[in-house]
Design an enzyme around this catalytic site. Structure first.
Site, PDB file in Angstrom:
ATOM      1  CG  HIS A 309      -2.068   0.938   1.052  1.00  0.00           C
ATOM      2  ND1 HIS A 309      -1.953   2.283   1.275  1.00  0.00           N
ATOM      3  CD2 HIS A 309      -3.330   0.721   0.633  1.00  0.00           C
ATOM      4  CE1 HIS A 309      -3.109   2.846   1.010  1.00  0.00           C
ATOM      5  NE2 HIS A 309      -3.965   1.925   0.615  1.00  0.00           N
ATOM      6  CG  ASP A 366      -8.418  -3.603  -3.575  1.00  0.00           C
ATOM      7  OD1 ASP A 366      -9.632  -3.449  -3.402  1.00  0.00           O
ATOM      8  OD2 ASP A 366      -7.648  -2.710  -3.942  1.00  0.00           O
TER       9      ASP A 366
HETATM   10  N1  ACO Z   1       4.384  -7.270  -4.896  1.00  0.00           N
HETATM   11  C1  ACO Z   1       5.730  -7.320  -4.967  1.00  0.00           C
HETATM   12  N2  ACO Z   1       6.542  -6.279  -4.677  1.00  0.00           N
HETATM   13  C2  ACO Z   1       5.957  -5.138  -4.299  1.00  0.00           C
HETATM   14  C3  ACO Z   1       4.553  -5.011  -4.198  1.00  0.00           C
HETATM   15  C4  ACO Z   1       3.766  -6.132  -4.503  1.00  0.00           C
HETATM   16  N3  ACO Z   1       2.431  -6.076  -4.440  1.00  0.00           N
HETATM   17  N4  ACO Z   1       4.247  -3.758  -3.793  1.00  0.00           N
HETATM   18  C5  ACO Z   1       5.420  -3.114  -3.656  1.00  0.00           C
HETATM   19  N5  ACO Z   1       6.461  -3.945  -3.957  1.00  0.00           N
HETATM   20  C6  ACO Z   1       7.881  -3.656  -3.860  1.00  0.00           C
HETATM   21  C7  ACO Z   1       8.315  -2.572  -4.818  1.00  0.00           C
HETATM   22  O1  ACO Z   1       8.697  -3.114  -6.060  1.00  0.00           O
HETATM   23  C8  ACO Z   1       9.457  -1.957  -4.059  1.00  0.00           C
HETATM   24  O2  ACO Z   1      10.569  -2.831  -4.167  1.00  0.00           O
HETATM   25  P1  ACO Z   1      12.081  -2.233  -4.182  1.00  0.00           P
HETATM   26  O3  ACO Z   1      12.244  -1.476  -2.903  1.00  0.00           O
HETATM   27  O4  ACO Z   1      12.943  -3.446  -4.294  1.00  0.00           O
HETATM   28  O5  ACO Z   1      12.144  -1.330  -5.387  1.00  0.00           O
HETATM   29  C9  ACO Z   1       9.032  -2.027  -2.621  1.00  0.00           C
HETATM   30  O6  ACO Z   1       8.109  -3.116  -2.565  1.00  0.00           O
HETATM   31  C10 ACO Z   1       8.403  -0.805  -2.050  1.00  0.00           C
HETATM   32  O7  ACO Z   1       7.309  -0.432  -2.860  1.00  0.00           O
HETATM   33  P2  ACO Z   1       6.373   0.740  -2.370  1.00  0.00           P
HETATM   34  O8  ACO Z   1       7.141   2.016  -2.426  1.00  0.00           O
HETATM   35  O9  ACO Z   1       5.808   0.345  -1.081  1.00  0.00           O
HETATM   36  O10 ACO Z   1       5.241   0.704  -3.415  1.00  0.00           O
HETATM   37  P3  ACO Z   1       4.433   1.919  -3.947  1.00  0.00           P
HETATM   38  O11 ACO Z   1       4.093   2.848  -2.840  1.00  0.00           O
HETATM   39  O12 ACO Z   1       5.118   2.477  -5.134  1.00  0.00           O
HETATM   40  O13 ACO Z   1       3.145   1.201  -4.475  1.00  0.00           O
HETATM   41  C11 ACO Z   1       1.181  -0.065  -4.466  1.00  0.00           C
HETATM   42  C12 ACO Z   1       2.054   0.885  -3.667  1.00  0.00           C
HETATM   43  C13 ACO Z   1       0.867   0.551  -5.852  1.00  0.00           C
HETATM   44  C14 ACO Z   1      -0.126  -0.296  -3.732  1.00  0.00           C
HETATM   45  C15 ACO Z   1       1.975  -1.389  -4.652  1.00  0.00           C
HETATM   46  O14 ACO Z   1       2.218  -1.962  -3.389  1.00  0.00           O
HETATM   47  C16 ACO Z   1       1.268  -2.384  -5.559  1.00  0.00           C
HETATM   48  O15 ACO Z   1       1.429  -2.292  -6.789  1.00  0.00           O
HETATM   49  N6  ACO Z   1       0.494  -3.336  -4.993  1.00  0.00           N
HETATM   50  C17 ACO Z   1      -0.257  -4.276  -5.784  1.00  0.00           C
HETATM   51  C18 ACO Z   1      -1.512  -3.580  -6.342  1.00  0.00           C
HETATM   52  C19 ACO Z   1      -2.542  -3.378  -5.286  1.00  0.00           C
HETATM   53  O16 ACO Z   1      -2.874  -4.276  -4.518  1.00  0.00           O
HETATM   54  N7  ACO Z   1      -3.119  -2.162  -5.290  1.00  0.00           N
HETATM   55  C20 ACO Z   1      -4.231  -1.809  -4.355  1.00  0.00           C
HETATM   56  C21 ACO Z   1      -3.832  -0.697  -3.458  1.00  0.00           C
HETATM   57  S1  ACO Z   1      -5.037  -0.442  -2.219  1.00  0.00           S
HETATM   58  C22 ACO Z   1      -6.268   0.394  -2.996  1.00  0.00           C
HETATM   59  O17 ACO Z   1      -6.135   1.055  -3.954  1.00  0.00           O
HETATM   60  C23 ACO Z   1      -7.558   0.267  -2.358  1.00  0.00           C
END
Ligand code: ACO
Length: 432
Positions: A309, A366
């Site tokens: 998130h 979700d």
């Molecule tokens: N699976 C695998 N790796 C992930 C995921 C995931 N779901 N989410 C984040 N990461 C990784 C990133 O690649 C990053 O890795 P790195 O440090 O090696 O580069 C690290 O975790 C940190 O990422 P964040 O900065 O926390 O992610 P960001 O804030 O950019 O994105 C988001 C948040 C878009 C929700 C992301 O976690 C994601 O794509 N999740 C899957 C989609 C999802 O479930 N979205 C629903 C959100 S809730 C809503 O809208 C109600």
């Protein structure tokens, strides 16, 4: 002691005011920085930028706290329902009995969608994206209610109560109409005597000579899903509503922009992506190991959907509530869903995996909401539209804050230009 901040640039010091919120959130006010120093604050994606002051929702992502108007989400989920929480979010206080009745009546009276709007819907191919159809229908509302959508804050605020009820109630009806249309079923008109969730279920699932009688557990489960989505601070779509609203655009136009922002798979579309992921794990007979391994590759297209998130770094309190509710709802409905078992195993595996633990990636709302919606009978391609129904109060309350702020300005971020420097135009002979 008052906290102050200052920034030293080129040997010059710039004092910067500090803003502290009612829950102790701190911000450095950089609004005058450019005028004083020529510098702007750079924060791609606004992850560290407060774009507004708001009284609606408090979210502490580090500690998994979510409160609407001060009330913890856990208490609202347990004791309130969607309509009451919608009132709270929009008007700032829980309604008394009269206010609740009047609000409910406004929703009931404004449930029907104009016959002419059916033509808009029927102009779409039946396999069109439900979110594209929904945003088009919401975009069309100002054409049907020009007096409520004048693009003048003062005038639009005078009619706010009615416009808000129309938005909440009709978005629900539009979603049901989209379902009926795309499934080749006749529309079911709303029934004034039915409560909000039951009315939706009726419009979705009744047959011409056979009314759908919603089991109390089903209506309750639907209420919970909608309530848990009702607002969520400055997320992508709500910020979009505020941005569009800041141009003095009316409520309906601003909401339709929010609906479009919600459609992306990293935001509202994630609930569909989660179910697709769980389904493919099921179809492949895998235990999720392959998905976890792929998610760890760092590629955005292989992320574990429903995990992570943008602001929660501990747990998503909504995911905890909805995860617990999944068990109860499915049991009460006598449904055994293999996807729930897969989701649970996946969650356990990921929570033990250093990749997810070290990045503080936990299930978000979700991850489980799709399983409840599936149990209720909502098809997967309609999930994001369900999110849109739920989020309407948040969009409305945020638009109202923008429209009522006497010191508000149009949202207009700046940028750092990194393109080509000035160069002279030269004529190219295209015939050569
Ligand atoms: N699976 C695998 N790796 C992930 C995921 C995931 N779901 N989410 C984040 N990461 C990784 C990133 O690649 C990053 O890795 P790195 O440090 O090696 O580069 C690290 O975790 C940190 O990422 P964040 O900065 O926390 O992610 P960001 O804030 O950019 O994105 C988001 C948040 C878009 C929700 C992301 O976690 C994601 O794509 N999740 C899957 C989609 C999802 O479930 N979205 C629903 C959100 S809730 C809503 O809208 C109600």
């Amino acid at each position: 002691m008052a906290i102050t901040a200052s920034l030293k640039l080129d040997d010059k010091e710039y004092p910067l005011p500090v803003i502290v919120g009612t829950e102790g959130e701190k911000a450095i006010d950089t609004r005058q920085l450019r005028a004083a120093s020529g510098y702007i604050a750079f924060d791609q994606g606004y992850g560290n930028t407060g774009s507004c002051e708001s009284q609606i929702t408090f979210l502490d992502g580090d500690n998994g706290i979510l409160r609407h108007r001060g009330y913890p989400i856990e208490q609202l989920a347990r004791y309130s329902d969607y309509v009451e929480t919608a009132y709270l979010i929009i008007y700032g206080e829980l309604p008394n009995a009269t206010q609740r009745k009047e609000f409910g009546l406004r929703l009931r009276k404004n449930a029907a969608v104009e016959m002419q709007m059916q033509k808009i819907l029927e102009g779409f191919p039946t396999n069109a994206s439900p979110m594209a159809m929904l945003s088009a229908m919401v975009s069309a509302l100002p054409a049907y209610y020009p007096d409520l959508a004048t693009n003048n804050f003062e005038k639009d605020l005078k009619n706010f109560d009615l416009a808000a009820a129309i938005a909440i109630s009709k978005i629900r009806t539009m979603v049901a109409m989209i379902y009926r249309y795309t499934h080749g079923l006749p529309y079911m008109f709303p029934k004034q005597e039915l409560p909000f969730a039951e009315n939706f279920l009726h419009m979705m699932f009744s047959e011409p000579y056979q009314d759908y009688a919603a089991a109390p557990e089903v209506a309750k489960a639907l209420n919970l899903v909608l309530l848990l989505h009702a607002d969520h601070e400055q997320n992508c779509s709500t910020s979009t509503v505020r941005m569009v609203g800041s141009s003095a655009a009316n409520l309906f136009t601003s909401i339709s922009a929010g609906v479009n922002a919600l459609s992306g798979p990293l935001h509202g579309g994630a609930n569909v992506a989660v179910m697709q992921m769980l389904q493919s794990i099921h179809d492949e007979g895998d235990d999720g190991t392959r998905f976890i391994a792929a998610a760890k590759s760092g590629s955005k297209s292989n992320r574990l959907m429903g995990f992570g998130h943008a602001v929660y770094r501990n747990f998503d309190p909504r995911a905890k509530i909805i995860g617990d509710a999944c068990d109860v709802v499915l049991k009460k409905l006598g449904i055994s869903d293999p996807l729930l078992d897969i989701a649970k195993n996946l969650e356990q595996a990921a929570l033990k995996d250093d990749y997810f633990v070290s990045r503080k990636l936990y299930p978000n709302v979700d991850f489980y909401s799709g399983i409840i919606m599936r149990a209720v009978g909502i098809p997967m391609n309609m999930f994001t539209t369900m999110f849109a129904i739920g989020r309407a109060p948040g969009y409305i309350a945020n638009w109202k804050e923008v429209a009522s702020n006497p010191k508000g300005r149009i949202y207009r971020p700046r940028q750092i230009y990194v393109g080509a420097q000035k160069r002279d135009y030269t004529t190219i002979d295209h015939r050569a």
